[in-house]
Scaffold this motif. Structure first.
Motif, PDB file in Angstrom:
ATOM      1  N   GLU A 109       0.893  -1.424  -0.247  1.00  0.00           N
ATOM      2  CA  GLU A 109       0.332  -0.184  -0.008  1.00  0.00           C
ATOM      3  C   GLU A 109       0.850   0.635  -0.144  1.00  0.00           C
ATOM      4  O   GLU A 109       0.539   2.377  -0.708  1.00  0.00           O
ATOM      5  CB  GLU A 109      -0.606   0.287   0.911  1.00  0.00           C
ATOM      6  CG  GLU A 109      -1.536  -1.397   1.125  1.00  0.00           C
ATOM      7  CD  GLU A 109      -3.286  -1.106   2.074  1.00  0.00           C
ATOM      8  OE1 GLU A 109      -3.500  -0.171   2.808  1.00  0.00           O
ATOM      9  OE2 GLU A 109      -4.064  -1.870   1.732  1.00  0.00           O
ATOM     10  N   ARG A 110       2.581   0.887  -0.168  1.00  0.00           N
ATOM     11  CA  ARG A 110       2.923   2.427   0.157  1.00  0.00           C
ATOM     12  C   ARG A 110       3.956   1.582  -0.003  1.00  0.00           C
ATOM     13  O   ARG A 110       5.076   0.596   0.208  1.00  0.00           O
ATOM     14  CB  ARG A 110       3.332   2.566   2.107  1.00  0.00           C
ATOM     15  CG  ARG A 110       2.473   3.449   2.264  1.00  0.00           C
ATOM     16  CD  ARG A 110       2.354   4.392   3.491  1.00  0.00           C
ATOM     17  NE  ARG A 110       2.873   3.237   4.651  1.00  0.00           N
ATOM     18  CZ  ARG A 110       4.347   2.817   5.289  1.00  0.00           C
ATOM     19  NH1 ARG A 110       5.559   3.688   5.061  1.00  0.00           N
ATOM     20  NH2 ARG A 110       4.523   2.361   6.041  1.00  0.00           N
ATOM     21  N   MET A 111       4.572   2.624  -1.359  1.00  0.00           N
ATOM     22  CA  MET A 111       6.481   2.273  -2.127  1.00  0.00           C
ATOM     23  C   MET A 111       7.317   3.567  -2.731  1.00  0.00           C
ATOM     24  O   MET A 111       6.186   3.679  -2.932  1.00  0.00           O
ATOM     25  CB  MET A 111       6.087   0.688  -2.650  1.00  0.00           C
ATOM     26  CG  MET A 111       4.507   0.526  -3.937  1.00  0.00           C
ATOM     27  SD  MET A 111       4.511  -0.253  -4.979  1.00  0.00           S
ATOM     28  CE  MET A 111       5.946  -1.514  -5.290  1.00  0.00           C
ATOM     29  N   VAL A 112       8.396   2.473  -3.130  1.00  0.00           N
ATOM     30  CA  VAL A 112       8.814   3.413  -3.145  1.00  0.00           C
ATOM     31  C   VAL A 112       9.605   2.557  -5.174  1.00  0.00           C
ATOM     32  O   VAL A 112       9.633   1.897  -5.263  1.00  0.00           O
ATOM     33  CB  VAL A 112      10.822   3.318  -2.944  1.00  0.00           C
ATOM     34  CG1 VAL A 112      10.874   4.953  -4.148  1.00  0.00           C
ATOM     35  CG2 VAL A 112       9.522   4.957  -1.859  1.00  0.00           C
ATOM     36  N   VAL A 113       9.237   3.173  -6.025  1.00  0.00           N
ATOM     37  CA  VAL A 113       9.799   2.397  -7.190  1.00  0.00           C
ATOM     38  C   VAL A 113      10.304   3.419  -7.694  1.00  0.00           C
ATOM     39  O   VAL A 113      10.051   4.304  -7.925  1.00  0.00           O
ATOM     40  CB  VAL A 113       8.148   2.244  -8.424  1.00  0.00           C
ATOM     41  CG1 VAL A 113       7.665   0.719  -7.188  1.00  0.00           C
ATOM     42  CG2 VAL A 113       7.324   2.885  -8.765  1.00  0.00           C
ATOM     43  N   THR A 114      10.857   3.104  -9.099  1.00  0.00           N
ATOM     44  CA  THR A 114      12.054   3.658  -9.525  1.00  0.00           C
ATOM     45  C   THR A 114      10.770   4.043 -11.456  1.00  0.00           C
ATOM     46  O   THR A 114      10.214   3.042 -11.592  1.00  0.00           O
ATOM     47  CB  THR A 114      12.926   2.616 -10.440  1.00  0.00           C
ATOM     48  OG1 THR A 114      12.453   1.575 -11.281  1.00  0.00           O
ATOM     49  CG2 THR A 114      14.176   2.383  -9.463  1.00  0.00           C
ATOM     50  N   VAL A 115      11.671   5.227 -12.394  1.00  0.00           N
ATOM     51  CA  VAL A 115      11.067   5.533 -13.379  1.00  0.00           C
ATOM     52  C   VAL A 115      11.899   5.095 -14.065  1.00  0.00           C
ATOM     53  O   VAL A 115      13.684   5.101 -13.996  1.00  0.00           O
ATOM     54  CB  VAL A 115      10.567   6.767 -13.475  1.00  0.00           C
ATOM     55  CG1 VAL A 115      10.128   7.089 -14.535  1.00  0.00           C
ATOM     56  CG2 VAL A 115       9.818   7.671 -12.559  1.00  0.00           C
ATOM     57  N   THR A 116      12.069   5.448 -15.716  1.00  0.00           N
ATOM     58  CA  THR A 116      13.466   4.242 -15.987  1.00  0.00           C
ATOM     59  C   THR A 116      14.376   5.658 -16.872  1.00  0.00           C
ATOM     60  O   THR A 116      14.089   6.595 -16.729  1.00  0.00           O
ATOM     61  CB  THR A 116      13.169   3.735 -17.622  1.00  0.00           C
ATOM     62  OG1 THR A 116      12.210   4.720 -18.096  1.00  0.00           O
ATOM     63  CG2 THR A 116      11.963   2.389 -17.589  1.00  0.00           C
ATOM     64  N   ASP A 117      15.713   5.368 -16.229  1.00  0.00           N
ATOM     65  CA  ASP A 117      16.262   6.582 -17.170  1.00  0.00           C
ATOM     66  C   ASP A 117      16.872   6.933 -18.478  1.00  0.00           C
ATOM     67  O   ASP A 117      16.342   8.577 -18.979  1.00  0.00           O
ATOM     68  CB  ASP A 117      18.363   5.996 -17.062  1.00  0.00           C
ATOM     69  CG  ASP A 117      18.349   5.070 -15.643  1.00  0.00           C
ATOM     70  OD1 ASP A 117      18.505   5.712 -14.414  1.00  0.00           O
ATOM     71  OD2 ASP A 117      19.051   4.702 -15.461  1.00  0.00           O
ATOM     72  N   GLU A 118      16.010   5.937 -18.967  1.00  0.00           N
ATOM     73  CA  GLU A 118      15.734   6.133 -21.009  1.00  0.00           C
ATOM     74  C   GLU A 118      14.628   7.389 -20.821  1.00  0.00           C
ATOM     75  O   GLU A 118      14.847   8.630 -21.596  1.00  0.00           O
ATOM     76  CB  GLU A 118      15.210   5.229 -21.859  1.00  0.00           C
ATOM     77  CG  GLU A 118      16.275   3.982 -21.990  1.00  0.00           C
ATOM     78  CD  GLU A 118      17.069   3.285 -20.540  1.00  0.00           C
ATOM     79  OE1 GLU A 118      17.643   2.472 -20.879  1.00  0.00           O
ATOM     80  OE2 GLU A 118      15.732   3.279 -19.868  1.00  0.00           O
ATOM     81  N   LEU A 119      13.196   7.273 -20.095  1.00  0.00           N
ATOM     82  CA  LEU A 119      12.217   8.677 -19.595  1.00  0.00           C
ATOM     83  C   LEU A 119      12.974   8.949 -19.437  1.00  0.00           C
ATOM     84  O   LEU A 119      12.239   9.975 -20.128  1.00  0.00           O
ATOM     85  CB  LEU A 119      10.830   7.839 -19.169  1.00  0.00           C
ATOM     86  CG  LEU A 119       9.901   8.955 -18.705  1.00  0.00           C
ATOM     87  CD1 LEU A 119       9.123   8.970 -20.307  1.00  0.00           C
ATOM     88  CD2 LEU A 119       9.004   8.325 -18.099  1.00  0.00           C
ATOM     89  N   GLN A 120      13.697   9.541 -18.056  1.00  0.00           N
ATOM     90  CA  GLN A 120      13.967  10.677 -17.494  1.00  0.00           C
ATOM     91  C   GLN A 120      14.461  11.286 -18.947  1.00  0.00           C
ATOM     92  O   GLN A 120      14.901  12.798 -18.802  1.00  0.00           O
ATOM     93  CB  GLN A 120      14.884  10.752 -16.125  1.00  0.00           C
ATOM     94  CG  GLN A 120      15.574  11.342 -15.771  1.00  0.00           C
ATOM     95  CD  GLN A 120      16.584  11.108 -14.650  1.00  0.00           C
ATOM     96  OE1 GLN A 120      16.336   9.927 -14.297  1.00  0.00           O
ATOM     97  NE2 GLN A 120      16.490  12.735 -14.022  1.00  0.00           N
TER      98      GLN A 120
END
Length: 180
Positions: A109-120
């Protein structure tokens, strides 16, 4: 209330994971804008729009953050990444940093996930016109209901691009804190 998504920048996965238990996420509580809530209660539509418009800001915990609802970091952002980069959706979601769970609690219910380097990197390179075109195409996708409102997506993408560029300038990556 819905699911809250706070996109934010951090210098490492370890640093990003520290936001999991912060009160109100990486941004902390929204700063009070004098008179804004009075204007909203009085029916001021411009004030309501100001309140609803996501903006990049520095939160009380020292993270640069962009808070939004309804735009998840896995399926929805992978669709956006496909539109912006031309990389196939299946290749994106199979990548090692596509929504990788680096911290979670309360049965997810709470989490931290990555965003891709390619999208950034792609967002950091996009012009305002590129972002407007991407928002229009994104609004037509199945993930956003096929007939989404382009204006809020354009604003969100503009702010996400600011977050991406400024994070790259500091040597940071993008992440998303999710709270159900």
């Amino acid at each position: 209330m819905g699911v809250m998504y706070d996109y934010f920048a951090a210098g490492s996965d370890e640093r990003a994971a520290t936001v999991l238990d912060l009160p109100a996420g990486p941004g902390g509580p929204l700063p009070a804008v004098p008179g804004l809530m009075d204007r909203v209660r009085a029916g001021d539509m411009a004030a309501l729009q100001e309140l609803r418009t996501p903006r990049v800001r520095w939160g009380e915990h020292g993270f640069q953050v962009l808070e939004v609802k309804g735009l998840d970091p896995i399926v929805t952002l992978a669709t956006l990444e496909e539109l912006i980069t031309g990389i196939a959706y299946d290749d994106i979601v199979e990548g090692p940093r596509a929504g990788a769970d680096i911290a979670s609690a309360d049965d997810g219910e709470r989490m931290v996930v990555t965003v891709t380097d390619e999208l950034q990197q792609a967002l950091a390179r996009c012009s305002p016109d590129d972002l407007a075109r991407a928002a229009a195409a994104w609004a037509r996708t199945e993930e956003l209901g096929g007939d989404g409102d382009v204006e809020p997506l354009t604003v969100f993408l503009g702010e996400l691009a600011i977050l991406a560029r400024e994070a790259l300038g500091r040597g940071e990556r993008l992440y998303c804190w999710v709270c159900v």
